[in-house]
Design an enzyme around this catalytic site. Structure first.
Site, PDB file in Angstrom:
ATOM      1  N   ARG A 147       0.832  -1.336  -0.036  1.00  0.00           N
ATOM      2  CA  ARG A 147       0.067   0.070  -0.061  1.00  0.00           C
ATOM      3  C   ARG A 147       0.886   1.170  -0.039  1.00  0.00           C
ATOM      4  NH1 ARG A 147      -3.973   2.377   4.984  1.00  0.00           N
ATOM      5  NH2 ARG A 147      -1.993   3.475   5.350  1.00  0.00           N
ATOM      6  N   TYR A 159      -3.285  11.716   5.215  1.00  0.00           N
ATOM      7  CA  TYR A 159      -3.419  10.466   6.059  1.00  0.00           C
ATOM      8  C   TYR A 159      -2.347   9.476   5.463  1.00  0.00           C
ATOM      9  CZ  TYR A 159      -4.754   5.531   6.385  1.00  0.00           C
ATOM     10  OH  TYR A 159      -4.840   4.322   6.818  1.00  0.00           O
ATOM     11  N   ASP A 210      -5.215   3.886  -0.290  1.00  0.00           N
ATOM     12  CA  ASP A 210      -6.402   4.143   0.948  1.00  0.00           C
ATOM     13  C   ASP A 210      -6.737   5.345   0.768  1.00  0.00           C
ATOM     14  OD1 ASP A 210      -8.164   4.140   3.056  1.00  0.00           O
ATOM     15  OD2 ASP A 210      -7.054   3.074   4.342  1.00  0.00           O
ATOM     16  N   HIS A 212      -9.311   6.718   2.535  1.00  0.00           N
ATOM     17  CA  HIS A 212      -9.682   7.117   3.958  1.00  0.00           C
ATOM     18  C   HIS A 212     -10.789   7.830   3.871  1.00  0.00           C
ATOM     19  CE1 HIS A 212      -8.582   6.971   8.242  1.00  0.00           C
ATOM     20  NE2 HIS A 212      -8.187   5.872   7.842  1.00  0.00           N
ATOM     21  N   GLU A 236      -9.074   2.076  -1.660  1.00  0.00           N
ATOM     22  CA  GLU A 236      -9.786   1.696  -0.432  1.00  0.00           C
ATOM     23  C   GLU A 236     -10.704   2.898   0.238  1.00  0.00           C
ATOM     24  OE1 GLU A 236      -7.141   0.115   2.759  1.00  0.00           O
ATOM     25  OE2 GLU A 236      -8.388   0.641   4.361  1.00  0.00           O
ATOM     26  N   GLU A 262     -13.575  -1.758   7.011  1.00  0.00           N
ATOM     27  CA  GLU A 262     -12.721  -1.725   7.961  1.00  0.00           C
ATOM     28  C   GLU A 262     -13.527  -1.083   9.326  1.00  0.00           C
ATOM     29  OE1 GLU A 262      -9.053   0.472   6.930  1.00  0.00           O
ATOM     30  OE2 GLU A 262      -9.695   2.131   8.243  1.00  0.00           O
ATOM     31  N   ARG A 283     -13.467  -5.524   3.960  1.00  0.00           N
ATOM     32  CA  ARG A 283     -12.554  -5.493   4.750  1.00  0.00           C
ATOM     33  C   ARG A 283     -12.903  -5.457   6.258  1.00  0.00           C
ATOM     34  NH1 ARG A 283      -7.946  -3.884   4.362  1.00  0.00           N
ATOM     35  NH2 ARG A 283      -8.060  -1.989   5.868  1.00  0.00           N
ATOM     36  N   GLU A 339      -4.354  -7.276   5.313  1.00  0.00           N
ATOM     37  CA  GLU A 339      -3.558  -6.149   5.561  1.00  0.00           C
ATOM     38  C   GLU A 339      -2.591  -6.622   6.820  1.00  0.00           C
ATOM     39  OE1 GLU A 339      -5.566  -2.835   7.301  1.00  0.00           O
ATOM     40  OE2 GLU A 339      -3.870  -1.440   6.770  1.00  0.00           O
ATOM     41  N   TRP A 402     -11.580  12.282   8.946  1.00  0.00           N
ATOM     42  CA  TRP A 402     -10.041  11.959   8.800  1.00  0.00           C
ATOM     43  C   TRP A 402      -9.999  10.779   8.300  1.00  0.00           C
ATOM     44  CZ3 TRP A 402      -7.419   7.774  11.077  1.00  0.00           C
ATOM     45  CH2 TRP A 402      -5.963   7.833  10.946  1.00  0.00           C
TER      46      TRP A 402
HETATM   47  O1  EZ4 Z   1      -6.932   4.676  10.175  1.00  0.00           O
HETATM   48  O2  EZ4 Z   1      -7.023   1.403  11.874  1.00  0.00           O
HETATM   49  O3  EZ4 Z   1      -6.441   0.769   6.393  1.00  0.00           O
HETATM   50  N1  EZ4 Z   1      -6.018   1.201   7.455  1.00  0.00           N
HETATM   51  C1  EZ4 Z   1      -6.525   2.137   7.855  1.00  0.00           C
HETATM   52  C2  EZ4 Z   1      -6.008   2.278   9.265  1.00  0.00           C
HETATM   53  C3  EZ4 Z   1      -7.191   3.087  10.313  1.00  0.00           C
HETATM   54  C4  EZ4 Z   1      -6.727   2.875  11.849  1.00  0.00           C
HETATM   55  C5  EZ4 Z   1      -7.827   3.553  12.664  1.00  0.00           C
HETATM   56  O4  EZ4 Z   1      -8.021   2.843  13.950  1.00  0.00           O
HETATM   57  O5  EZ4 Z   1      -7.534   2.757   7.393  1.00  0.00           O
HETATM   58  O6  EZ4 Z   1      -4.714   3.068   9.387  1.00  0.00           O
HETATM   59 CO    CO Z   2      -8.001   1.965   5.565  1.00  0.00          CO
END
Ligand code: EZ4
Ligand code: CO
Length: 402
Positions: A147, A159, A210, A212, A236, A262, A283, A339, A402
Site C-alpha cells: 500500500r 492520511y 487508501d 480513507h 480503499e 474496516e 474489509r 493487511e 479523517w
Molecule cells: O486509520 O486502523 O487501512 N487502514 C486504515 C487504518 C485506520 C486505523 C484506525 O484506527 O485505514 O490506518
Molecule cells: Co483503511
C-alpha cells in the site's frame, strides 16, 4: 463445562490494547481482542459491567448460543462498542474450543484452503520520492503487495504518513490533533505517485491505496478512472459507506477494484454493497465485526457475489486479532488479501504468538487455538495512556472525515 471467570486486561506497550481472557472450570483459557482505537475504555466497561456477569457459569462450548445471547439478548444491536465486545468473547471461545480439540483453529473451521496468506505492507513517505523509495524497500523485504500513501504538496498531514516507518501509528495524542485537508491537491497528486511507481518498479507487484473516506462519490469515480492505467489491486474507502448506494456512482465510472469495510460491525453494513456487486473486497475484521462466528457469515454471503476478503490489519488490531485472522484467512474459500502492519517488539513481547512472515506471506502456527497468548506480567508494565486518532478540517475550518 463452565466459564469460571473472565477478565479484561488493558495494556499500552506503545499503544493501547484491550484483551479479554476467559477461563473455564477445567483450566483451559482463551483470549480475544476488544481494542477500539481512541474509544478503548468504553469496551472495557461494556465487558466488565455488562457482559462478564452474564458469562459466568455458561457452557463455553456453546459459542453460537452465547453469540446470539449477547447480540439478540442485548436488545441494543450492532455498533462498534457492542460488536467489539461480542468479538472478544467469540474469539476467546473459539480459542478455547480449538485448544480443547487439540487443533489449530483453521482445522476446526474446515482446514486449510491454501498454504499461505498473502499480506500487504505499508509504504509511506513525506513526499513522492521518499514514498517511491519506501515501496522499493518493501519489495526488497519480499512483499508481493504494497500500500502506498504519501505526503501531498500543500497538505501538511496527509492520511497515512504517521510518525515512524516500521511502526506507523496514527493515534498520537492525548487529545485529537487537528489536520487540514484539501481534496483538490490530493486528486492532483495521487495519479502522479502511481505513475512514478509503475514507471520505477513495473507491474509485477500489487499496489494498493487508501483514500480513507475523504472523497465524494463523483470524485472517487474520477480518481478510480485516472488510476486505471496503473492497475491497482484496490482503492480503499473511496467515500464514506454509511450510504451503501453511494458506491453505485463510483462503479459507473471506473473498473479500479474497490475495497471497503474496516469500520463495519455486521453484515448489515455490507449487505447492499455486496449483493449489488458494488465492491470487490470486504474489509471486515475479527475484532470489529462479531468475531469468527459473524465474519464467517459475511464471507459466505460475499462468496455468492464473488466478493473476496481483505481484512483490516492495522497496528490498532492486536496480535490476537492478527493470529485469529490468519486462521480465518487460511481457511476462507474467497480469500483476497490480508493487511499487515508490524507491531513493535514491546507489543510482540506482551502477546507471544506463533505466526511467521516469509517472502510476502504470513503463516499461522500449528499450536492448538489461535496461537496468540498474553503475558500478563509484561502487560502490567504498560499502563493505559489516553490516545486519540486525529481529526480533519478543510482550509475554511469545516469538519471533514479523517
Ligand atoms: O486509520 O486502523 O487501512 N487502514 C486504515 C487504518 C485506520 C486505523 C484506525 O484506527 O485505514 O490506518
Ligand atoms: Co483503511
Amino acid at each position: 463445562m463452565k466459564i469460571e471467570s473472565a477478565k479484561v486486561i488493558v495494556t499500552c506497550p506503545g499503544r493501547n490494547f484491550v484483551t479479554l481472557k476467559i477461563t473455564t472450570d477445567q483450566g483451559v483459557y482463551g483470549i480475544g481482542d476488544a481494542t477500539l482505537n481512541g474509544r478503548e475504555l468504553s469496551v472495557v466497561s461494556y465487558l466488565e459491567d455488562h457482559v462478564i456477569p452474564c458469562l459466568i457459569g455458561k457452557d463455553p462450548r456453546r459459542i453460537e448460543d452465547i453469540w446470539q445471547y449477547l447480540y439478540r439478548g442485548g436488545y441494543w444491536r450492532r455498533g462498534p462498542v457492542t460488536m467489539s465486545a461480542i468479538s472478544a468473547v467469540d474469539t476467546a471461545l473459539w480459542d478455547i474450543k480449538a485448544k480443547m480439540a487439540g487443533m489449530p483453529l483453521y482445522d476446526l473451521l474446515g482446514g486449510k484452503s491454501r498454504e499461505a496468506v498473502m499480506v500487504y505492507g505499508h509504504a509511506n513517505g513525506i513526499d513522492l520520492s521518499e514514498t517511491v523509495d519506501e515501496v522499493g524497500r518493501y519489495i526488497d523485504m519480499g512483499y508481493r503487495a504494497i500500500r502506498a500513501q504519501s505526503g501531498v504538496p500543500g497538505i501538511k498531514d496527509a492520511y497515512g504518513v504517521g510518525r515512524g516507518k516500521m511502526y506507523y501509528e496514527p493515534a498520537d495524542a492525548a487529545l485529537p490533533s487537528e489536520t487540514v485537508w484539501d481534496t483538490r491537491k490530493y486528486l492532483n497528486f495521487v495519479p502522479k505517485l502511481f505513475d512514478k511507481l509503475r514507471d520505477t518498479y513495473g507491474f509485477d507487484h500489487h499496489l494498493l491505496h487508501d483514500a480513507h473516506h475523504r472523497l465524494t462519490p463523483i470524485e472517487a469515480g474520477s480518481l478510480g478512472h485516472r488510476l486505471e492505467p496503473y492497475q491497482l489491486f484496490w482503492l480503499e474507502d473511496a467515500t464514506p459507506a454509511e450510504n451503501q448506494e453511494a458506491f453505485k456512482l463510483i462503479r459507473q465510472h471506473t473498473t479500479t477494484p474497490l475495497a471497503v469495510g474496516e469500520i463495519f460491525n455486521t453484515i448489515w453494513d455490507a449487505k447492499d454493497l455486496i449483493q449489488n456487486q458494488l465492491i470487490d473486497y470486504i474489509r471486515t475484521t475479527v475484532v470489529r465485526a462479531g468475531g469468527i462466528t459473524h465474519l464467517r457469515r459475511i464471507a459466505d454471503f460475499a462468496a455468492i457475489w464473488q466478493v473476496r476478503t481483505g481484512s483490516h490489519g492495522a497496528t490498532d488490531l492486536s496480535p490476537v486479532t492478527m493470529g485469529a485472522a490468519l486462521h480465518f484467512d487460511v481457511w476462507v474459500p474467497n480469500f483476497g488479501i490480508q493487511e499487515y502492519m508490524r507491531h513493535t517488539p514491546e507489543t510482540d513481547a506482551v502477546f507471544p504468538h506463533d505466526y511467521t512472515f516469509d517472502k510476502g506471506f504470513l503463516y499461522p502456527g500449528e499450536t492448538p487455538g489461535h496461537g496468540v497468548d498474553i503475558d500478563e506480567v509484561e502487560a502490567a508494565k504498560y499502563p493505559y495512556k489516553p490516545a486519540y486518532l486525529p481529526v480533519a478540517r478543510l482550509e475554511d475550518g469545516s469538519m471533514w472525515n479523517w
